[in-house]
Design a protein around this motif. Structure first.
Motif, short mmCIF file in Angstrom:
data_model
loop_
_atom_site.label_atom_id
_atom_site.label_comp_id
_atom_site.label_asym_id
_atom_site.label_seq_id
_atom_site.Cartn_x
_atom_site.Cartn_y
_atom_site.Cartn_z
N LYS A 140 0.83 -1.21 0.00
CA LYS A 140 0.00 0.00 0.00
C LYS A 140 0.87 1.26 0.00
CE LYS A 140 -3.18 2.54 2.95
NZ LYS A 140 -3.82 2.59 4.26
N ASN A 141 2.02 1.19 0.68
CA ASN A 141 2.91 2.35 0.79
C ASN A 141 4.08 2.29 -0.19
OD1 ASN A 141 1.95 4.14 3.09
ND2 ASN A 141 1.78 2.09 3.97
N ASN A 142 3.98 1.37 -1.17
CA ASN A 142 4.94 1.29 -2.27
C ASN A 142 6.39 1.12 -1.79
OD1 ASN A 142 5.53 1.17 -5.00
ND2 ASN A 142 5.92 3.38 -5.13
N CYS A 143 6.59 0.17 -0.88
CA CYS A 143 7.95 -0.07 -0.39
C CYS A 143 8.13 -1.56 -0.13
CB CYS A 143 8.23 0.74 0.87
SG CYS A 143 7.30 0.25 2.32
N GLN A 144 9.36 -1.95 0.11
CA GLN A 144 9.65 -3.34 0.45
C GLN A 144 9.41 -3.59 1.92
OE1 GLN A 144 13.61 -4.26 -1.56
NE2 GLN A 144 12.40 -6.14 -1.79
N TYR A 145 9.12 -4.84 2.23
CA TYR A 145 8.84 -5.24 3.61
C TYR A 145 9.85 -6.28 4.05
CZ TYR A 145 6.42 -7.39 7.57
OH TYR A 145 6.10 -7.88 8.81
N PHE A 146 10.35 -6.13 5.27
CA PHE A 146 11.25 -7.10 5.87
C PHE A 146 10.78 -7.41 7.28
CE2 PHE A 146 13.79 -4.92 2.75
CZ PHE A 146 14.59 -5.90 2.19
N GLU A 147 10.74 -8.68 7.63
CA GLU A 147 10.54 -9.07 9.01
C GLU A 147 11.92 -9.26 9.61
OE1 GLU A 147 7.64 -12.25 9.50
OE2 GLU A 147 6.16 -10.62 9.58
N VAL A 148 12.17 -8.57 10.72
CA VAL A 148 13.52 -8.53 11.30
C VAL A 148 13.47 -8.82 12.79
CG1 VAL A 148 14.36 -6.87 9.59
CG2 VAL A 148 13.38 -6.03 11.72
N SER A 149 14.65 -9.11 13.33
CA SER A 149 14.79 -9.26 14.77
C SER A 149 16.06 -8.55 15.20
CB SER A 149 14.88 -10.74 15.16
OG SER A 149 15.26 -10.84 16.53
N ALA A 150 15.90 -7.49 16.00
CA ALA A 150 17.06 -6.80 16.55
C ALA A 150 17.80 -7.69 17.52
CB ALA A 150 16.62 -5.51 17.25
N LYS A 151 17.12 -8.67 18.10
CA LYS A 151 17.75 -9.56 19.08
C LYS A 151 18.62 -10.61 18.39
CE LYS A 151 16.76 -12.52 23.03
NZ LYS A 151 15.70 -13.14 23.84
#
Length: 195
Positions: A140-151
């Motif tokens: 919807k916001n015209n960008c890539q998506y990443f699922e991340v973990s700072a831990k």
């Protein structure tokens, strides 16, 4: 390398924005230092980090910025990339993502690079936002998506490297906004400014 050469390197400025407690400072620490700490103090205002990256054989400085709404919109205008961060275990932080994207649209050049990061995927048992919801919001916001973990560090380098590479490519194509007074990206020399 001389001190003068160090100060004239082109600068890419990246912003990390999102609600409080979504893990922006921890993501920044993981990306820059490759370490995680439970003892990160809540950032009030701006957390500034520098690192050097190589793009097309040129060394560039990349500045990490953490941005809250109370900071001047100049941080957006002079940035080349923005990572919008939410916490996959916190529905309110996800619901606020569109507000953050509106801030970007209002204050940034239209060609600014953006990514959406769903942080804390290591807390799978506490997850309330699905991967599909994150992907749909990014689309919807015209960008890539990443699922991340700072831990754990999962996907952190991939996400930030994608953002920086995209920012660099757009910078080569569109150049620095005219209202900026920090760096001439074509020659790597400081611009003169009256203000």
């Amino acid at each position: 390398m001389t001190q003068k050469e160090k100060t004239t390197k082109p600068l890419l400025k990246m912003l990390l924005i999102g609600n409080s407690q979504v893990g922006k400072s921890c993501l920044l620490k993981m990306f820059c230092d490759h370490e995680f700490s439970f003892d990160v103090i809540s950032t009030v205002g701006v957390d500034f980090r520098n690192m050097e990256r190589d793009f097309d054989g040129e060394t560039w400085d990349t500045a990490g910025q953490e941005k809250f709404r109370t900071i001047t919109s100049n941080y957006y205008r002079n940035a080349q990339g923005v990572a919008v961060v939410y916490d996959v275990t916190n529905e309110e932080s996800f619901n606020q993502v569109n507000v953050w994207f509106e801030e970007i649209k209002k204050n940034s050049p239209e060609y600014i690079s953006t990514v959406l990061l769903g942080n804390k995927v290591d807390l799978e048992d506490e997850r309330v936002i699905t991967k599909e919801q994150g992907e749909n919001l990014a689309k919807k916001n015209n960008c890539q998506y990443f699922e991340v973990s700072a831990k754990s560090g999962a996907n952190v380098d991939s996400a930030f490297n994608k953002l920086m590479n995209s920012s660099y490519e757009k910078l080569k194509k569109f150049g620095k906004p005219k209202n900026s007074n920090t760096v001439n990206f074509q020659k790597g020399k400081e611009k003169k400014s009256c203000c």
